[in-house]
Design a protein around this motif. Sequence first.
Motif, PDB file in Angstrom:
ATOM      1  N   LEU A  33     -34.579  18.383 107.909  1.00 21.59           N
ATOM      2  CA  LEU A  33     -34.638  20.067 107.302  1.00 21.59           C
ATOM      3  C   LEU A  33     -35.893  20.211 107.659  1.00 21.59           C
ATOM      4  N   ILE A  34     -35.704  21.850 108.428  1.00 19.42           N
ATOM      5  CA  ILE A  34     -37.206  22.050 108.260  1.00 19.42           C
ATOM      6  C   ILE A  34     -37.879  22.979 107.404  1.00 19.42           C
ATOM      7  N   THR A  35     -38.726  23.855 107.495  1.00 12.65           N
ATOM      8  CA  THR A  35     -38.691  24.983 106.323  1.00 12.65           C
ATOM      9  C   THR A  35     -39.208  26.441 107.361  1.00 12.65           C
ATOM     10  N   ALA A  36     -38.080  26.410 107.254  1.00 10.31           N
ATOM     11  CA  ALA A  36     -38.102  28.326 107.854  1.00 10.31           C
ATOM     12  C   ALA A  36     -38.239  29.556 106.887  1.00 10.31           C
ATOM     13  N   THR A  37     -38.978  30.674 107.527  1.00  8.57           N
ATOM     14  CA  THR A  37     -38.870  31.941 107.141  1.00  8.57           C
ATOM     15  C   THR A  37     -38.153  32.735 107.336  1.00  8.57           C
ATOM     16  N   PHE A  38     -37.368  33.914 106.613  1.00 12.37           N
ATOM     17  CA  PHE A  38     -36.754  34.488 107.212  1.00 12.37           C
ATOM     18  C   PHE A  38     -36.823  35.495 106.550  1.00 12.37           C
ATOM     19  N   ARG A  39     -37.318  36.818 107.410  1.00 12.14           N
ATOM     20  CA  ARG A  39     -38.325  37.793 107.025  1.00 12.14           C
ATOM     21  C   ARG A  39     -36.520  39.324 106.984  1.00 12.14           C
ATOM     22  N   GLU A  73     -38.682  41.816 103.156  1.00  5.26           N
ATOM     23  CA  GLU A  73     -38.886  40.632 102.170  1.00  5.26           C
ATOM     24  C   GLU A  73     -38.888  38.977 103.005  1.00  5.26           C
ATOM     25  N   ASP A  74     -39.476  38.676 103.036  1.00  3.72           N
ATOM     26  CA  ASP A  74     -39.410  36.814 103.241  1.00  3.72           C
ATOM     27  C   ASP A  74     -38.568  36.114 102.198  1.00  3.72           C
ATOM     28  N   PHE A  75     -38.051  34.830 103.144  1.00  2.00           N
ATOM     29  CA  PHE A  75     -37.867  33.722 102.428  1.00  2.00           C
ATOM     30  C   PHE A  75     -37.793  32.435 102.610  1.00  2.00           C
ATOM     31  N   ARG A  76     -38.200  32.206 101.689  1.00  2.00           N
ATOM     32  CA  ARG A  76     -38.872  30.709 102.589  1.00  2.00           C
ATOM     33  C   ARG A  76     -37.372  29.788 102.599  1.00  2.00           C
ATOM     34  N   ILE A  77     -37.192  28.904 103.494  1.00  2.00           N
ATOM     35  CA  ILE A  77     -36.184  28.060 102.745  1.00  2.00           C
ATOM     36  C   ILE A  77     -35.787  26.284 103.904  1.00  2.00           C
TER      37      ILE A  77
END
Length: 254
Positions: A20-26, A41-45
Amino acid sequence: MSTPVMDKEERAAKAAADHLITATFRIRRFNPEISAEASWEDFRIEIDPKERVLDALHKIKWEVDGTLTFRRSCAHGICGSDAMRINGRNRLACKTLIKDLSPSKPISVEAIKGLTVLKDLIVDMDPFFQAYRDVMPFLVTSGNEPTRERHQTAEDRERFDDTTKCILCAACTSSCPVFWNDGQYFGPAAIVNAHRFIFDSRDEAAEQRLEILNDKDGVWRCRTTFNCTDACPRGIEVTKAIQEVKRALITRRF
Ligand code: SF4
Ligand code: F3S
Ligand code: FES
């Protein structure tokens, strides 16, 4: 000290977590019931980079914010419903791997351009499908009750093979600067689907379709920009098909 022994399920869970990595979806959000303006809006998952952007959108919707709105159906590049602009380029979310998007930086996701955004990643597809309907996307033959199959040579079938692959995702039309301009241009997807029948040796309405595309908003508005060809997830040579329709209009040979 002895190391705890993991069972099969625990080993599988650990192996998955290790990737797993932590990625930001803007994500470009728009809800006309809340605001007239769209905003990012940013979502870090945490996600496996071998997953697709569609998987990330599902994770966000199911685990973080259930109001996130997008279209999808098949999840396998067939239905054409999840075209969106990802890192500034039109792509199908279900065919785009996160690892191919430099996920150490925020990954931008927004609705395709040139069509009215209804909510978040969903646009009004009516004008797109109207242009498709206008080019008569069906086989026209005199007499519609054949007593035997209509023969066609392999060469004749090959003539329009490329344009049969269209899944009507709108990635081409919504990447075309001429279409962005006023939305009146038929757009590459409609022309691709006209091509599919114009060059079919069994069809009898090529002249009619060519006249439809001879309109001021028809095929001559194409400026050979090639954005459509670059955007097509099916690898269709869209600009080439448009050129062939233009040539057929001049020569009346198809
Ligand atoms: Fe989508 Fe390609 Fe068809 Fe355009 S030509 S609608 S990009 S499949
Ligand atoms: Fe537009 Fe494609 Fe022509 S991007 S201008 S339809 S080559
Ligand atoms: Fe069907 Fe992507 S969900 S093409």
